[in-house]
Design a protein around this motif. Structure first.
Motif, PDB file in Angstrom:
ATOM      1  N   ALA A 367       0.818  -1.209   0.000  1.00  0.00           N
ATOM      2  CA  ALA A 367       0.000   0.000   0.000  1.00  0.00           C
ATOM      3  C   ALA A 367       0.851   1.258   0.000  1.00  0.00           C
ATOM      4  O   ALA A 367       0.457   2.316  -0.531  1.00  0.00           O
ATOM      5  CB  ALA A 367      -0.935   0.000   1.209  1.00  0.00           C
ATOM      6  N   LEU A 368       2.073   1.152   0.579  1.00  0.00           N
ATOM      7  CA  LEU A 368       2.994   2.288   0.612  1.00  0.00           C
ATOM      8  C   LEU A 368       3.791   2.435  -0.681  1.00  0.00           C
ATOM      9  O   LEU A 368       4.618   3.341  -0.791  1.00  0.00           O
ATOM     10  CB  LEU A 368       3.954   2.142   1.792  1.00  0.00           C
ATOM     11  CG  LEU A 368       3.308   2.253   3.189  1.00  0.00           C
ATOM     12  CD1 LEU A 368       4.335   1.973   4.256  1.00  0.00           C
ATOM     13  CD2 LEU A 368       2.681   3.631   3.374  1.00  0.00           C
ATOM     14  N   GLY A 369       3.580   1.492  -1.602  1.00  0.00           N
ATOM     15  CA  GLY A 369       4.234   1.631  -2.905  1.00  0.00           C
ATOM     16  C   GLY A 369       5.232   0.554  -3.259  1.00  0.00           C
ATOM     17  O   GLY A 369       5.868   0.617  -4.316  1.00  0.00           O
ATOM     18  N   GLY A 476       8.230 -18.870  -0.045  1.00  0.00           N
ATOM     19  CA  GLY A 476       7.716 -17.659   0.592  1.00  0.00           C
ATOM     20  C   GLY A 476       7.471 -16.548  -0.397  1.00  0.00           C
ATOM     21  O   GLY A 476       6.484 -15.793  -0.288  1.00  0.00           O
ATOM     22  N   GLY A 477       8.371 -16.377  -1.369  1.00  0.00           N
ATOM     23  CA  GLY A 477       8.202 -15.316  -2.343  1.00  0.00           C
ATOM     24  C   GLY A 477       6.955 -15.488  -3.185  1.00  0.00           C
ATOM     25  O   GLY A 477       6.257 -14.512  -3.505  1.00  0.00           O
ATOM     26  N   TRP A 478       6.688 -16.720  -3.579  1.00  0.00           N
ATOM     27  CA  TRP A 478       5.470 -16.982  -4.358  1.00  0.00           C
ATOM     28  C   TRP A 478       4.234 -16.620  -3.556  1.00  0.00           C
ATOM     29  O   TRP A 478       3.288 -16.016  -4.084  1.00  0.00           O
ATOM     30  CB  TRP A 478       5.430 -18.455  -4.748  1.00  0.00           C
ATOM     31  CG  TRP A 478       4.158 -18.863  -5.433  1.00  0.00           C
ATOM     32  CD1 TRP A 478       3.824 -18.672  -6.731  1.00  0.00           C
ATOM     33  CD2 TRP A 478       3.049 -19.523  -4.819  1.00  0.00           C
ATOM     34  NE1 TRP A 478       2.573 -19.162  -6.993  1.00  0.00           N
ATOM     35  CE2 TRP A 478       2.061 -19.696  -5.817  1.00  0.00           C
ATOM     36  CE3 TRP A 478       2.777 -19.984  -3.524  1.00  0.00           C
ATOM     37  CZ2 TRP A 478       0.842 -20.305  -5.564  1.00  0.00           C
ATOM     38  CZ3 TRP A 478       1.564 -20.583  -3.278  1.00  0.00           C
ATOM     39  CH2 TRP A 478       0.612 -20.753  -4.298  1.00  0.00           C
ATOM     40  N   ARG A 479       4.276 -16.954  -2.259  1.00  0.00           N
ATOM     41  CA  ARG A 479       3.131 -16.628  -1.405  1.00  0.00           C
ATOM     42  C   ARG A 479       2.994 -15.114  -1.225  1.00  0.00           C
ATOM     43  O   ARG A 479       1.895 -14.551  -1.275  1.00  0.00           O
ATOM     44  CB  ARG A 479       3.326 -17.300  -0.045  1.00  0.00           C
ATOM     45  CG  ARG A 479       2.155 -17.135   0.909  1.00  0.00           C
ATOM     46  CD  ARG A 479       0.944 -17.929   0.404  1.00  0.00           C
ATOM     47  NE  ARG A 479      -0.185 -17.780   1.303  1.00  0.00           N
ATOM     48  CZ  ARG A 479      -0.392 -18.540   2.382  1.00  0.00           C
ATOM     49  NH1 ARG A 479       0.487 -19.489   2.689  1.00  0.00           N
ATOM     50  NH2 ARG A 479      -1.457 -18.371   3.122  1.00  0.00           N
ATOM     51  N   ALA A 480       4.118 -14.428  -1.034  1.00  0.00           N
ATOM     52  CA  ALA A 480       4.086 -12.982  -0.819  1.00  0.00           C
ATOM     53  C   ALA A 480       3.650 -12.234  -2.069  1.00  0.00           C
ATOM     54  O   ALA A 480       2.988 -11.194  -1.996  1.00  0.00           O
ATOM     55  CB  ALA A 480       5.463 -12.503  -0.370  1.00  0.00           C
ATOM     56  N   SER A 481       4.043 -12.741  -3.241  1.00  0.00           N
ATOM     57  CA  SER A 481       3.697 -12.048  -4.475  1.00  0.00           C
ATOM     58  C   SER A 481       2.193 -12.059  -4.748  1.00  0.00           C
ATOM     59  O   SER A 481       1.690 -11.250  -5.527  1.00  0.00           O
ATOM     60  CB  SER A 481       4.443 -12.686  -5.650  1.00  0.00           C
ATOM     61  OG  SER A 481       3.982 -14.019  -5.864  1.00  0.00           O
ATOM     62  N   ARG A 482       1.486 -12.981  -4.132  1.00  0.00           N
ATOM     63  CA  ARG A 482       0.046 -13.085  -4.360  1.00  0.00           C
ATOM     64  C   ARG A 482      -0.773 -12.197  -3.418  1.00  0.00           C
ATOM     65  O   ARG A 482      -2.001 -12.147  -3.513  1.00  0.00           O
ATOM     66  CB  ARG A 482      -0.392 -14.548  -4.178  1.00  0.00           C
ATOM     67  CG  ARG A 482       0.225 -15.473  -5.225  1.00  0.00           C
ATOM     68  CD  ARG A 482      -0.048 -16.923  -4.910  1.00  0.00           C
ATOM     69  NE  ARG A 482      -1.475 -17.204  -4.842  1.00  0.00           N
ATOM     70  CZ  ARG A 482      -2.230 -17.527  -5.895  1.00  0.00           C
ATOM     71  NH1 ARG A 482      -1.684 -17.596  -7.107  1.00  0.00           N
ATOM     72  NH2 ARG A 482      -3.525 -17.774  -5.764  1.00  0.00           N
ATOM     73  N   LEU A 483      -0.112 -11.568  -2.461  1.00  0.00           N
ATOM     74  CA  LEU A 483      -0.825 -10.704  -1.517  1.00  0.00           C
ATOM     75  C   LEU A 483      -1.233  -9.385  -2.191  1.00  0.00           C
ATOM     76  O   LEU A 483      -0.523  -8.851  -3.046  1.00  0.00           O
ATOM     77  CB  LEU A 483       0.056 -10.409  -0.306  1.00  0.00           C
ATOM     78  CG  LEU A 483       0.401 -11.609   0.589  1.00  0.00           C
ATOM     79  CD1 LEU A 483       1.354 -11.164   1.681  1.00  0.00           C
ATOM     80  CD2 LEU A 483      -0.846 -12.235   1.187  1.00  0.00           C
ATOM     81  N   ARG A 484      -2.378  -8.844  -1.751  1.00  0.00           N
ATOM     82  CA  ARG A 484      -2.855  -7.561  -2.254  1.00  0.00           C
ATOM     83  C   ARG A 484      -3.004  -6.587  -1.081  1.00  0.00           C
ATOM     84  O   ARG A 484      -3.263  -7.001   0.052  1.00  0.00           O
ATOM     85  CB  ARG A 484      -4.219  -7.735  -2.939  1.00  0.00           C
ATOM     86  CG  ARG A 484      -4.137  -8.566  -4.223  1.00  0.00           C
ATOM     87  CD  ARG A 484      -5.506  -8.782  -4.808  1.00  0.00           C
ATOM     88  NE  ARG A 484      -6.341  -9.539  -3.865  1.00  0.00           N
ATOM     89  CZ  ARG A 484      -7.637  -9.818  -4.108  1.00  0.00           C
ATOM     90  NH1 ARG A 484      -8.213  -9.340  -5.198  1.00  0.00           N
ATOM     91  NH2 ARG A 484      -8.327 -10.519  -3.231  1.00  0.00           N
ATOM     92  N   PRO A 485      -2.866  -5.319  -1.337  1.00  0.00           N
ATOM     93  CA  PRO A 485      -2.983  -4.336  -0.250  1.00  0.00           C
ATOM     94  C   PRO A 485      -4.313  -4.441   0.489  1.00  0.00           C
ATOM     95  O   PRO A 485      -4.367  -4.183   1.701  1.00  0.00           O
ATOM     96  CB  PRO A 485      -2.862  -3.003  -0.970  1.00  0.00           C
ATOM     97  CG  PRO A 485      -2.061  -3.311  -2.196  1.00  0.00           C
ATOM     98  CD  PRO A 485      -2.492  -4.683  -2.603  1.00  0.00           C
TER      99      PRO A 485
END
Length: 493
Positions: A367-369, A476-485
């Motif tokens: 959300a911060l960019g 972990g990166g694959w999981r983090a990349s799917r997160l949305r603000p």
């Protein structure tokens, strides 16, 4: 910013990072130990085979003994002593007889060396003659004739053979007392000292043969035999009435010498009454990768011979060395792979789980960019650092374990089946009488196990550490990349 955030997150999640690093360290340490022990097994087996082959020797060419025909007694050892009469001035004197016989294999014509040298892929071939010397020393003692009690005569005793006027009595004392001593002799080609069993020993006193000493009465003696018989450089060794001057003392690097006494090949042939004969051809191949084809060529073009390579001898190694090598190459290898795979999976799952607990954090950063790639890179970076920490711990544990194994140096026994390599004991009907207990059972060696760690093993450990970090970071990166603000806003309480 990247490294500042990375350092802060690793410090904040020390326990989770330690768990991931410890799992990877265990797997990497096990791989190092198994790899180093396997290398130690290879070295140990090399020492066993080196005791049969000279340095640089790739194979040997021999001819198996032909069993004697039924009733043939010509091959049996015979010792002849002069019969000394009653008036002989030498009666009762010590007598000595030496028997020198080719040992282990049937003799080959020396021209076999040239035939073998002419085969494709052969760099060099050298002949040698293995002999067994059996020395018998002792004397016959006369007995005394004792008359029976109550008998009369000119004396209390007479020499054996006296009639004694038909009077009764007994012969007391006398008999024979002989000492039997045997040792092995190897006839070496002094013009080619770089091949043959003597190359497995190092000269610890004196010198080795010179190229021009093929007719010289000189000898090199194994250190154990020299100590037992109190021999030194300058002493003399007598074989079949010929005195040889000891010019050097050799100590076997493998702990087991090929022979007790080494003589020039021509001298050994003369002692055994086998001029122009050898028992073994030592062969060096031009290319170690072509040993199989060289063996086939020799077997095809030099008939009635047996070609033995180090690979053939390796198949005959038994005992605890063979058992330990099997465990290291099968059970140990698969166990290390299983532990390493489990460590990778655990690291990946823990990293993925940590990402799930940081949903609000990553959502807020987005959300911060922060871009998805930056978030993914942050997670992968943390996992990679965990992997490197685990690699450092694993290398430390592996090196400590390898050092402990080398310091303890557990003894392994290698047993080579009788008849492999250089034969065991002389041929002929009397072979069994001359073999020592060790020879009749095959060649046995005690080898101290070491666990050498090579630079390539350390490199493998580092590669595994990086791979573990990348695998964990990938989860972990694959999981983090799917997160949305928006996910962060939903979970804000």
């Amino acid at each position: 910013m990247f490294f500042t955030y990375l350092r802060r997150e690793l410090r904040r999640r020390r326990k989770a990072a330690l768990v991931v690093a410890s799992g990877l360290a265990l797997g990497i340490a096990l791989v190092i130990v198994v790899t180093s022990v396997s290398a130690g097994m290879t070295q140990a087996q090399g020492k066993v085979l080196q005791s049969l082959y000279g340095l640089g020797t790739d194979m040997t060419v021999t001819k198996a003994q032909t069993p004697p025909a039924e009733g043939d007694t010509t091959a049996r050892p015979r010792f002849r002593f002069d019969a000394q009469g009653e008036g002989d001035a030498n009666a009762g004197a010590e007598q000595s007889s030496d028997l020198v016989m080719p040992q282990g294999f049937q003799t080959l014509d020396a021209s076999t060396v040239d035939k073998v040298s002419g085969q494709a892929g052969v760099a060099q071939a050298v002949g040698g003659l293995s002999l067994q010397v059996m020395k018998v020393n002792g004397q016959f003692k006369r007995g005394e004739f004792k008359r029976a009690e109550g008998q009369t005569g000119g004396g209390a005793a007479t020499k054996p053979g006296a009639t004694g006027g038909g009077q009764g009595g007994t012969v007391e004392g006398g008999g024979a007392d002989f000492d039997v001593n045997s040792f092995s002799v190897y006839g070496a080609d002094v013009a080619h000292p770089e091949l043959g069993p003597l190359t497995t020993s190092r000269i610890t006193s004196g010198r080795t043969f010179a190229a021009g000493e093929s007719d010289a009465a000189v000898a090199v003696v194994d250190s154990a035999h020299a100590t037992k018989n109190k021999l030194a450089v300058g002493s003399e060794v007598t074989v079949k009435g010929t005195k040889f001057k000891v010019i050097g003392i050799a100590t076997a690097d493998s702990g087991d010498a090929a022979a007790n006494v080494y003589l020039p090949l021509k001298q050994a042939q003369t002692l055994a009454a086998t001029p122009g004969k050898i028992t073994t051809v030592y062969v060096q191949a031009k290319d170690s990768q072509a040993i199989g084809s060289v063996k086939q060529a020799i077997q095809k073009n030099v008939p009635d011979t047996t070609v033995t390579t180090s690979a053939d001898l390796a198949d005959t190694v038994s005992g605890s060395l063979s058992t330990a090598a099997s465990l290291a190459s099968t059970v140990g290898t698969w166990l290390s792979y299983a532990v390493l795979l489990a460590a990778f999976l655990v690291a990946g799952l823990l990293t993925s789980s940590a990402v799930s607990r940081r949903v609000r954090e990553f959502g807020t950063l987005k959300a911060l960019g922060w871009k998805s790639g930056r978030v993914t890179g942050q997670v992968v970076g943390e996992a990679l650092v965990n992997g490197l920490i685990g690699g450092a711990l694993g290398i430390g544990l592996g090196l400590a374990a390898a050092y402990a194994i080398t310091a303890i140096s557990p003894q392994l026994t290698a047993q080579l089946a009788g008849g492999a390599g250089r034969g065991q004991g002389p041929g002929g009907g009397g072979g069994g009488m001359m073999r020592s207990a060790q020879q009749s059972a095959g060649k046995a060696l005690d080898i101290a196990l070491t666990a050498p760690v090579s630079v390539s093993t350390i490199g493998l450990a580092v590669a595994l550490a990086v791979a573990g970090g990348l695998i964990a970071g990938g989860f972990g990166g694959w999981r983090a990349s799917r997160l949305r603000p928006a996910d962060a806003l939903r979970r804000v309480e």
